[in-house]
Design a protein around this motif. Sequence first.
Motif, short mmCIF file in Angstrom:
data_model
loop_
_atom_site.label_atom_id
_atom_site.label_comp_id
_atom_site.label_asym_id
_atom_site.label_seq_id
_atom_site.Cartn_x
_atom_site.Cartn_y
_atom_site.Cartn_z
N TYR A 35 24.26 1.56 -57.70
CA TYR A 35 24.40 2.36 -59.26
C TYR A 35 22.83 2.88 -59.67
CZ TYR A 35 29.07 0.37 -59.95
OH TYR A 35 30.38 0.12 -59.71
N GLN A 37 21.22 3.54 -63.56
CA GLN A 37 21.16 3.44 -65.02
C GLN A 37 20.02 3.86 -65.46
OE1 GLN A 37 20.81 -0.78 -66.14
NE2 GLN A 37 21.99 -0.20 -68.23
N GLY A 40 19.03 4.93 -71.59
CA GLY A 40 19.98 5.11 -72.68
C GLY A 40 21.31 5.39 -72.20
N GLN A 41 21.66 5.46 -70.74
CA GLN A 41 22.88 5.87 -70.33
C GLN A 41 23.46 4.59 -69.63
OE1 GLN A 41 24.17 9.04 -70.70
NE2 GLN A 41 22.10 9.14 -71.90
N LEU A 43 25.76 2.76 -66.52
CA LEU A 43 25.53 2.45 -65.00
C LEU A 43 26.51 3.47 -64.48
CD1 LEU A 43 24.72 -0.33 -66.18
CD2 LEU A 43 25.18 -1.07 -63.56
N LEU A 92 20.22 -0.35 -59.19
CA LEU A 92 21.01 -1.34 -58.99
C LEU A 92 21.77 -1.53 -57.96
CD1 LEU A 92 21.73 -1.64 -62.66
CD2 LEU A 92 20.41 -3.76 -61.76
N GLY A 102 22.19 -7.32 -58.05
CA GLY A 102 20.71 -7.33 -58.11
C GLY A 102 19.99 -7.23 -59.33
N SER A 103 18.59 -7.48 -59.33
CA SER A 103 17.87 -7.61 -60.67
C SER A 103 17.50 -6.11 -61.16
CB SER A 103 16.62 -8.62 -60.65
OG SER A 103 15.85 -8.13 -59.40
N GLY A 104 17.53 -5.23 -60.05
CA GLY A 104 17.35 -4.05 -60.52
C GLY A 104 15.97 -3.56 -59.99
N ARG A 106 13.09 -0.76 -61.42
CA ARG A 106 12.88 0.23 -62.56
C ARG A 106 11.95 1.30 -61.73
NH1 ARG A 106 13.06 0.37 -67.95
NH2 ARG A 106 13.73 -1.67 -68.20
N LYS B 42 16.68 -6.82 -66.36
CA LYS B 42 17.53 -7.72 -65.20
C LYS B 42 18.80 -6.95 -64.94
CE LYS B 42 15.94 -12.52 -66.38
NZ LYS B 42 16.35 -13.77 -66.82
N GLY B 43 19.54 -7.52 -63.86
CA GLY B 43 20.70 -6.72 -63.56
C GLY B 43 21.73 -7.46 -64.63
N PHE B 103 31.34 2.23 -66.22
CA PHE B 103 30.81 1.49 -67.23
C PHE B 103 30.58 2.31 -68.58
CE2 PHE B 103 28.94 -2.23 -65.46
CZ PHE B 103 29.31 -2.09 -64.03
N GLN B 105 28.56 2.44 -72.28
CA GLN B 105 27.04 2.59 -72.48
C GLN B 105 26.50 1.22 -72.95
OE1 GLN B 105 26.90 6.28 -74.86
NE2 GLN B 105 25.49 7.22 -73.17
#
Lengths: 110, 113
Positions: A35, A37, A40-41, A43, A92, A102-104, A106, B42-43, B103, B105
């Motif tokens: 995914y 993200q 401001g949007q 996923l 993610l 997962g923790s993502g 950035r 975090k996720g 999802f 927002q």
Amino acid sequence: SAVISQKPSRDICQRGTSLTIQCQVDSQVTMMFWYRQQPGQSLTLIATANQGSEATYESGFVIDKFPISRPNLTFSTLTVSNMSPEDSSIYLCTHSLGYTFGSGTRLTVV
Amino acid sequence: EDQVTQSPEALRLQEGESSSLNCSYTVSGLRGLFWYRQDPGKGPEFLFTLYSAGEEKEKERLKATLTKKESFLHITAPKPEDSATYLCAVQARSVWGAQKLVFGQGTRLTINP
């Protein structure tokens, strides 16, 4: 539920380069999902990765830009290719629809 | 087209002040509605899945409910540690026929001590 380790947690990259994100699951899972993200949007699903077959991509995402590997039932990678500032997002991974993420990663593209 | 809309975008409460977050959805045949909590950096952390109208689930100070058009996440007597972004998602079918999550927002919740 399976635990997912994702790395890197963050990175700052130059435009035009590529970054590979890794996700390792602590048990075997059939399907993994990637995914995005954006700031401001919500996923948005990029693609679904099954072991032993090519990933399937959602509308607006293409394999040349986001190649995915799924070499076994516990591991997957997503590459963000030829990056531009518009690719700056959190990426993610999850498995089995979405009970564990997962923790993502950035990503900032400069 | 499958769609999820969450409101409000942001909510600031005092500790102990109960409230509700809304998740409105349109989907072809609801297979599941998911609630998550996401902390900065975090996720998403899975909270609940609801499958049919009238269903309710609880976890500590949180209770999720579901109707045919929307879901609510009720927060009772919240504490500062409940501050997070709460995400709602519906289980939908991708163009490939596989299952995926769509999802909203999110609602950014802040609980002031």
